[in-house]
Design a protein around this motif. Structure first.
Motif, short mmCIF file in Angstrom:
data_model
loop_
_atom_site.label_atom_id
_atom_site.label_comp_id
_atom_site.label_asym_id
_atom_site.label_seq_id
_atom_site.Cartn_x
_atom_site.Cartn_y
_atom_site.Cartn_z
N GLY A 162 -38.22 -4.99 19.82
CA GLY A 162 -37.35 -5.97 20.25
C GLY A 162 -37.88 -7.30 20.56
N THR A 173 -40.23 -12.32 13.58
CA THR A 173 -40.19 -13.42 14.37
C THR A 173 -41.69 -13.52 14.96
N PRO A 174 -42.49 -14.92 14.78
CA PRO A 174 -43.58 -14.99 15.26
C PRO A 174 -43.81 -14.76 16.82
N PRO A 175 -44.94 -14.39 17.18
CA PRO A 175 -45.02 -14.19 18.71
C PRO A 175 -45.08 -15.75 19.28
N ARG A 199 -37.82 -8.45 4.79
CA ARG A 199 -37.50 -8.51 6.09
C ARG A 199 -38.36 -9.65 6.84
N PRO A 200 -37.83 -10.30 7.74
CA PRO A 200 -38.65 -11.38 8.56
C PRO A 200 -39.30 -10.62 9.85
N TRP A 237 -43.29 -4.98 10.82
CA TRP A 237 -41.65 -4.94 11.10
C TRP A 237 -41.30 -3.87 11.84
N GLN A 265 -42.72 -12.67 4.47
CA GLN A 265 -41.77 -11.65 4.89
C GLN A 265 -42.53 -10.32 4.54
N TYR A 289 -43.76 -19.68 18.38
CA TYR A 289 -43.58 -20.58 17.55
C TYR A 289 -43.47 -21.91 17.77
N PRO A 346 -40.27 -10.26 20.44
CA PRO A 346 -41.15 -10.80 19.65
C PRO A 346 -42.72 -10.66 20.07
N VAL A 347 -42.73 -11.05 21.24
CA VAL A 347 -44.28 -11.11 21.66
C VAL A 347 -44.88 -9.63 21.78
N ASP A 382 -39.05 -4.38 15.07
CA ASP A 382 -37.70 -3.95 14.98
C ASP A 382 -37.54 -2.88 16.31
N PRO A 437 -45.15 -12.94 10.08
CA PRO A 437 -44.28 -13.77 10.32
C PRO A 437 -44.08 -15.27 9.56
N ILE A 438 -45.32 -15.04 8.67
CA ILE A 438 -45.25 -16.33 7.88
C ILE A 438 -44.41 -16.11 6.53
#
Lengths: 292, 435, 318
Positions: A61, A127-129, A124-125, A54, A216, A131, A63-64, A58, A213-214
């Protein structure tokens, strides 16, 4: 939903969790097998992997990029922590089993609370690289979960190669079978122990990064995987890698299937009692060597 | 679908670290005295309120906002002259959201810190474990929990919940709207413990009353992290999916709900408990658009709130999206924390009305009797969530509930229930118990 | 003074000191002391298995919980009196220990650890699964259903501080007496032999399985007594006490005080209680300091406090 698709869903869920479980349990099994110690803080390494993922996401920025960096950085960071723990704590108590349990419980609290203080109590979540939703006729399923299964498989294969094909792997297996003999043959026991402990932590952290990503990242997420890994390692046999893998699949799939059809709490009760049953009949686990 | 860079507002790295470090230091500062300076009150002895707060453990997110709201309320009350000329002093102790530690904290607050009252517990199992000790120690125990425990009559006469409506009333109030407006065949998903059972039982009662039917009741173990398997058990003819999920798994829950149902979904009604502290604009929550939520206190400004609501929001430090003014990523537990604000104002009212002076049995008796005689709390700055009715026999207040719809990543109120909608036959009477 | 006289004097002295303490302790610490004594009885039960038989378990919460629910459920549902409820609690714990032992004592070392943990988890999950009866982790209160103890003419209410304290002291004294007697007896010596070297003890003709089972039964009984006592004295019964954390606590307390010492559990429990209490008055992340303290202890005082004391200065300390 009718039985067939329901079962299919159960199998999918079971497979994904089996792969991730295998990854976490493998780290524990290596440590168990080679060093003969119980690392109660193992779940916290997994949690740290997720939290650090995370942090990376964060900070970076996108996701990938964030995720790929995390996949490398988090295990390294957690590995460094494990190395430090080995050097300054475990080695000092000479890997004495009871003392190690106490020490790792202390580490568990320290890691958990440090994360609470610095990261906070929220989940906190990340984002998956990648989706996408795989659309089956009866339900949709997360494509990323399938990716996780795939990457876990790769990591498992990589670890397998490490253990069976490299010199470190040879040292590890020698130390596991007979430490004194191995030392007589020049295996640097201290260094092997340190590396095994580090490797175990890194595998757990990698699993954390993949999972986040699945689910948190949450500071209390380490306990459940710890308990499940214990189940897997015991059923599979202390120190047997093959056993760990087989058991992870057995546990992951059966838990997945049973908990889809019945209450998950009941599934867990049955699973834990089954473990006890296995152990009573075969104290060394299904694949482990009979050890008094 | 890739997320844009702009969907990840970059927290300035330094800002993140600074805020976190300050918070950590704050955590280290410990059993703090909240509420600002008590000078300016001359010789007046402070009223000391022991705050049993969930600083760590599963309730920590709520605990954090409870502390902020408490501090703001105390500051506001003290600025207006305190309680009968006496300043409030808060003494906070962490109970770790742990039912073993709860009674120990009550003990510590009452006997070591010698506070006048104990207040602030949220999680039901901690309340149930701690309340008996408060009763034995004979110290008023103000619960800010929304659980049905106080109103059930099973606690003791020292326990009160005057600042937040209990879950039975909440469910009863929204039940009739759901069954009338969304559908009659309902599947319920709830956590497998007390709070969840309250939903299960009282909504089932409401369903019977309004000609509906609960098709399936799916109880989810509290530590569950993946929910796909539960969605598989939702019957195909479900018209309304009723969910109240608590815990860190919520975002996963919504994501997997979306993955499972896709476009063919039933009406969905949830309780904001699932998403307290979570930004509605979080990635993965898009699926909630068009679904409904119960809110005690609307998180987003609706544009027609009275002045005192705007004032309250400013004083507790939240912006129009219900997030912290200091950090828009820090979303508040807006539907629960008002309970702290209102409870403290009720305490003020009770002390002033009863003539309470010191932590002594005679004073406590006067205070409790004064509380039990209360009937109404009008809406205003002291009760910004709305007007309340108070039942002195049950020690519980009853207020309005809101039903909101998710539109464009915000919550828009579509219905506000009447207080009568939530009332139920009383199951106890504390006034009959000796003190 | 001969060793046995010294031992007797020391332990009686400790009990006397505990008795006198209630007259000088300020109000807050009074209840704390009662809690500590009950929990110390739990740790003492744990110590019988670990310290004197050499078997480490991570599932002892199941015995504590068996005692707690064994005493709490009859009071809650049937209004049973305290002495009978207490008896049921102990019986439940002992029975569970025997059943568990018959299955699990085939394993040892890390396997035994894990099996005990598994059984402990299963019981914890069972308290959640059967929440219609047990009320799960919300739990229930027994104080309003518990009739006061009748002692001659007097009715001793459980909420009275003096009653709480002295019943807790009685419980602890009983566990102290039991563990000391066991330790000094012939059986105790065999157990220590098993801890040292099980093979050798078996070669000497002792049926180590029977001894281990007996030790486990005693350990389970004492832990259950503590659980039953906790339910009756402090009123709250809930799943939390069956969770794995509650299996870790007695291990910590015993290790801190000194495993394999009779008074170690009391020292460890008291110290840990006040460590948590003091630190949480300073910071909300008290578990951090607790964790650090554990690591420090195990690095520099692995024998625990009394164990180190015994090694250095007091070799006669049992």
């Amino acid at each position: 939903m009718s039985f067939g698709p329901h079962l299919f869903l159960a199998l999918l869920e079971g497979t994904v969790s089996a792969f991730v479980l295998a990854l976490i349990a493998l780290g524990l099994s290596l440590v168990f097998g080679v060093m003969r110690i119980v690392n109660v803080a193992h779940g916290e390494f997994y949690m740290l992997g997720a939290v650090l993922a995370w942090v990376c996401a964060d900070a970076v920025g996108t996701p990938v990029a964030g995720f790929m960096i995390a996949l490398v950085a988090a295990p390294l960071a957690v590995g460094a922590l494990a190395l430090a723990a080995d050097r300054w704590v475990l080695r000092r108590i000479d890997y004495h089993p009871e003392s190690t349990i106490v020490a790792t419980i202390g580490l568990l609290y320290m890691i958990q609370q440090a994360v609470l203080m610095l990261y906070g109590p929220d989940a906190r979540p990340v984002t998956p690289p990648v989706y996408f939703v795989v659309q089956f006729p009866w339900f949709g399923y997360s494509g990323y979960k399938l990716v996780v299964a795939g990457v876990s498989a790769l990591l498992l294969v990589a670890t397998w190669l490490l253990v069976t094909r490299t010199r470190l792997g040879l040292y590890m297996r020698a130390a596991q079978q007979d430490l004194e003999m191995a030392q007589a043959f020049g295996v640097p026991a201290r260094r092997v122990y340190a590396l095994v402990f580090t490797l175990g932590a890194m595998l757990a952290a990698a699993a954390g990064v993949l999972i986040v990503p699945i689910e948190q990242a949450h500071y209390l997420m380490g306990l459940d995987p710890l308990l499940l890994s214990f189940i897997v390692v015991i059923i599979g046999g202390l120190g047997s890698l093959r056993g760990t893998l087989v058991a992870a699949f057995a546990v992951g799939l059966s838990d997945g299937i049973v908990s889809v059809f019945f209450s998950p709490t009941l599934a867990k009760i049955v699973a834990t009692l089954l473990v006890a049953a296995v152990l009573v009949v075969r104290p060394g686990g299904l694949f482990g060597e009979e050890r008094a | 679908m890739q997320e844009d860079l702009k969907d990840f507002p970059l927290l300035a790295r330094r800002g993140f670290t600074r805020r976190r470090t300050l918070q950590s230091l704050g955590a280290i500062a410990g059993a703090s005295l909240l509420g600002g300076p008590t000078r300016g009150f001359g010789q007046a002895k402070p009223i000391r309120i022991g705050f049993q707060v969930h600083r760590t453990g599963i309730g920590a997110t709520y605990g954090r906002w409870f502390e902020r709201t408490t501090a703001a309320a105390v500051k506001q009350i003290n600025a207006k002259g305190g309680i009968g000329g006496r300043p409030i002093e808060i003494v906070a102790e962490d109970d770790g959201t742990d039912p073993k530690r709860g009674p120990e904290v009550v003990e510590k607050l009452a006997r070591q810190h010698k506070v006048d009252f104990v207040y602030g517990t949220l999680f039901s199992h901690v309340v149930i474990a701690s309340a008996p000790r408060a009763g034995e120690l004979k110290i008023p125990y103000f619960v800010v929990s929304e659980g049905y425990h106080v109103a059930s009559g099973k606690m003791n006469r020292y326990c009160f919940q005057p600042g937040i409506t209990d879950v039975r009333a909440q469910v009863t109030a929204v039940g009739s709207w759901i069954l009338g407006k969304l559908g009659k065949k309902v599947t319920m998903i709830f956590p497998d413990y007390a709070f969840g059972y309250d939903h299960r039982d009282y909504f089932s009662q409401a369903a019977e009353k309004h000609g509906g039917r609960v098709l399936e009741k799916l109880a989810i173990p509290p530590a569950e992290r993946s929910f796909t398997k539960y969605f598989a058990r939702v019957p195909a003819d479900t018209e309304v999916l009723y969910h109240v999920m608590v815990g860190p798994g919520v975002l996963t829950f919504v994501k997997e709900m979306g993955e499972h149902f896709g476009k063919k979904r039933p009406q969905i009604f949830g309780f904001i408990d699932s998403l307290e502290g979570v930004d509605m604009a979080s990635p993965g929550l898009e699926y909630l658009d068009g679904t409904y939520f119960w809110e005690a206190f609307p998180r987003y400004t609706q544009g027609n709130e009275p002045g005192y609501v705007k004032e309250y929001r400013k004083l507790v430090g939240v912006n129009d999206a219900g997030a912290s003014l200091a950090d828009p990523k820090d979303v508040s537990t807006f539907s629960h924390m008002f309970g702290c604000w209102e409870t403290l104002h009720v305490i003020k009212q009770a002390v002033e009305k009863s003539g309470y002076k010191d932590p002594a049995p005679a004073d406590y008796k006067k205070l409790i009797e004064a509380l039990e005689a209360m009937k109404e709390f009008p809406a205003g700055l002291a009760h910004p969530q709305g007007a309340k009715r108070f039942d002195g026999r049950l020690h519980q207040c009853y207020g309005h509930q809101n039903i909101s719809r998710v539109e464009g990543k915000k919550l828009k109120v579509v219905h506000r229930t009447k207080i009568e909608d939530g009332l139920y036959p009383p199951e106890g009477d504390y006034t009959k118990q000796p003190l | 003074m001969s060793t046995s006289r010294k031992v007797l004097a020391l332990h009686l002295g400790v009990l006397a000191a505990l008795f006198l303490l209630q007259f000088v302790l300020p109000a807050y610490h009074h209840t704390n002391a009662a809690r500590i004594m009950v929990l110390a009885a739990y740790a003492a039960g744990y110590n019988v298995l670990l310290g004197y038989t050499g078997l480490m378990s991570l599932g002892h919460a199941m015995f504590f919980a068996a005692g707690m629910y064994g005493a709490g459920l009859p009071v809650y549902y049937l209004g049973l009196g305290a002495p009978a409820a207490f008896g049921i609690g102990i019986a439940a714990g002992t029975a569970l220990a025997l059943v568990f032992g018959l299955m699990a004592l085939r394993t040892s070392g890390p396997s035994f650890l894990i099996v005990s943990m598994m059984f402990g988890q299963a019981l914890y999950l069972a308290t959640l699964y059967f929440n219609d009866v047990t009320l799960g982790d919300q739990g229930f209160i027994v104080s309003d259903k518990l009739a006061p103890l009748a002692l001659g003419d007097a009715a001793l209410g459980f909420h009275e501080p003096a009653v709480k304290y002295n019943l807790a002291l009685l419980l602890f004294a009983a566990s102290l007496a039991a563990t000391l007697a066991l330790r000094l007896s012939a059986i105790g010596r065999v157990l220590v032999g098993i801890r040292g070297n099980e093979e050798r003890t078996r070669l000497l003709g002792y049926d180590s399985f029977r001894y281990k089972l007996g030790s486990l039964a005693v350990s389970g009984a004492l832990s259950a007594a503590a659980g039953a006592g906790y339910a009756l004295l402090f009123s709250y019964v809930g799943s939390t006490f069956a969770s794995i954390l509650f299996s870790i606590y007695p291990l910590l307390w015993a290790l801190l005080g000194g495993i394999g010492t009779i008074l170690g559990p009391l020292v460890g429990t008291a110290l840990m209680f006040y460590l948590v209490d003091t630190v949480s008055g300073v910071t909300s992340s008290y578990l951090l300091f607790v964790g650090a303290a554990l690591v420090a202890l195990i690095l520099w005082f692995p024998q625990g406090i009394l164990g180190t004391l015994r090694n250095r200065w007091l070799p006669w300390l049992p």
